[in-house]
Write an enzyme that holds these catalytic residues in place. Structure first.
Site, mmCIF file in Angstrom:
data_model
loop_
_atom_site.group_PDB
_atom_site.id
_atom_site.type_symbol
_atom_site.label_atom_id
_atom_site.label_comp_id
_atom_site.label_asym_id
_atom_site.label_seq_id
_atom_site.Cartn_x
_atom_site.Cartn_y
_atom_site.Cartn_z
ATOM 1 N N ILE A 21 0.823 -1.219 0.000
ATOM 2 C CA ILE A 21 0.000 0.000 0.000
ATOM 3 C C ILE A 21 0.859 1.272 0.000
ATOM 4 O O ILE A 21 0.382 2.326 -0.427
ATOM 5 C CB ILE A 21 -0.999 -0.024 1.193
ATOM 6 C CG1 ILE A 21 -2.177 0.929 0.941
ATOM 7 C CG2 ILE A 21 -0.309 0.297 2.510
ATOM 8 C CD1 ILE A 21 -3.323 0.751 1.921
ATOM 9 N N ASP A 48 1.728 -0.545 9.481
ATOM 10 C CA ASP A 48 2.065 0.687 10.215
ATOM 11 C C ASP A 48 3.566 0.975 10.103
ATOM 12 O O ASP A 48 3.986 2.100 9.772
ATOM 13 C CB ASP A 48 1.649 0.479 11.683
ATOM 14 C CG ASP A 48 1.654 1.753 12.515
ATOM 15 O OD1 ASP A 48 1.824 2.849 11.948
ATOM 16 O OD2 ASP A 48 1.474 1.628 13.749
ATOM 17 N N SER A 136 -6.763 -4.951 10.893
ATOM 18 C CA SER A 136 -6.871 -5.974 11.960
ATOM 19 C C SER A 136 -6.542 -7.402 11.511
ATOM 20 O O SER A 136 -6.567 -8.304 12.341
ATOM 21 C CB SER A 136 -8.255 -5.980 12.637
ATOM 22 O OG SER A 136 -8.427 -4.857 13.466
ATOM 23 N N GLY A 138 -3.716 -8.730 10.531
ATOM 24 C CA GLY A 138 -2.357 -9.182 10.785
ATOM 25 C C GLY A 138 -2.171 -9.464 12.266
ATOM 26 O O GLY A 138 -2.729 -10.426 12.811
#
Ligand code: AR6
Length: 191
Positions: A21, A48, A136, A138
């Protein structure tokens, strides 16, 4: 692969991709990627970590400026916050926090809220194109088929004035699950 999100003329499309992404953007558009963050908003693993790495150190500085709503928490589970995207190819990052599947109460509602609040924040900020990872799915261990149902149905309900809602799935398995779910749920638009 492209799916129509709504029967209404001129309504947005849903697009599915496999990949990273942090490489996604739409040339010349106001666009945003969504980060599967945690409440502190200071980085972490998974997508993240990849987003902070690609955006550069200014992203964590921008996140630090987001006010805490309680000690250490800038974004409670199910809510969303927006920052610039710095070295990423998009205009903005929308940070949301999905539920930890086997720990949070009402994970279905919290996951729906995370998608819905991200889409509402995008609309308020004039974003036309948005890309989500599998929030959520992962480290937070949400079962992917159930997550895909919530992700796609919420995108259909709350895409509002957005031109396109994209999902960028990191693995073959997740991509196949998202595609099957979209085929079950939405009218095939065109390849
Ligand atoms: N592009 C797209 N998807 C990715 C990428 C990428 N570059 N990297 C990983 N994924 P996770 P969560 C997929 O664990 O479950 C962090 O530490 C990955 O394969 O990133 O919501 C945060 O700080 C998976 O399908 O997020 C939080 O503490 C999906 O992204 C916690 O993890 C989400 O996996 C959030 O956990």
């Amino acid at each position: 692969e492209t799916f129509r999100l709504s029967a209404a003329a001129g309504a947005g499309a849903l697009k599915l991709h496999k990949g990273d992404i942090t490489l996604w953007s739409v040339d010349g558009a106001t666009d945003a990627i969504v980060n599967a963050a945690n409440g502190r908003m200071l980085g972490g693993g998974g997508v993240d970590g990849a987003i902070h790495q690609a955006a550069g150190p200014q992203l964590v500085q921008a996140c630090r400026k987001v006010p805490e709503v309680k000690p250490g928490i800038r974004c409670p589970t199910g809510e969303a916050r927006i920052t610039p995207a710095f070295e990423l190819p998009v205009s903005h990052v929308i940070h949301t926090v999905g539920p930890i599947y086997d720990m949070d109460r009402q994970p279905e509602l919290l996951l729906k809220n995370a998608y819905e609040n991200s889409l509402k924040l995008a609309k308020e900020n004039g974003i036309q194109y948005i890309a989500f990872p599998a929030i959520s799915c992962g480290i937070f261990r949400y079962p992917p088929k159930e997550a895909a149902n919530i992700a796609i149905s919420t995108a259909r309900q709350f895409s509002g004035d957005l031109k396109e809602v994209h999902f960028v799935l990191f693995t073959d398995e997740l991509y196949d699950i998202w595609r099957e779910t979209a085929q079950e749920m939405l009218t095939r638009f065109e390849k």
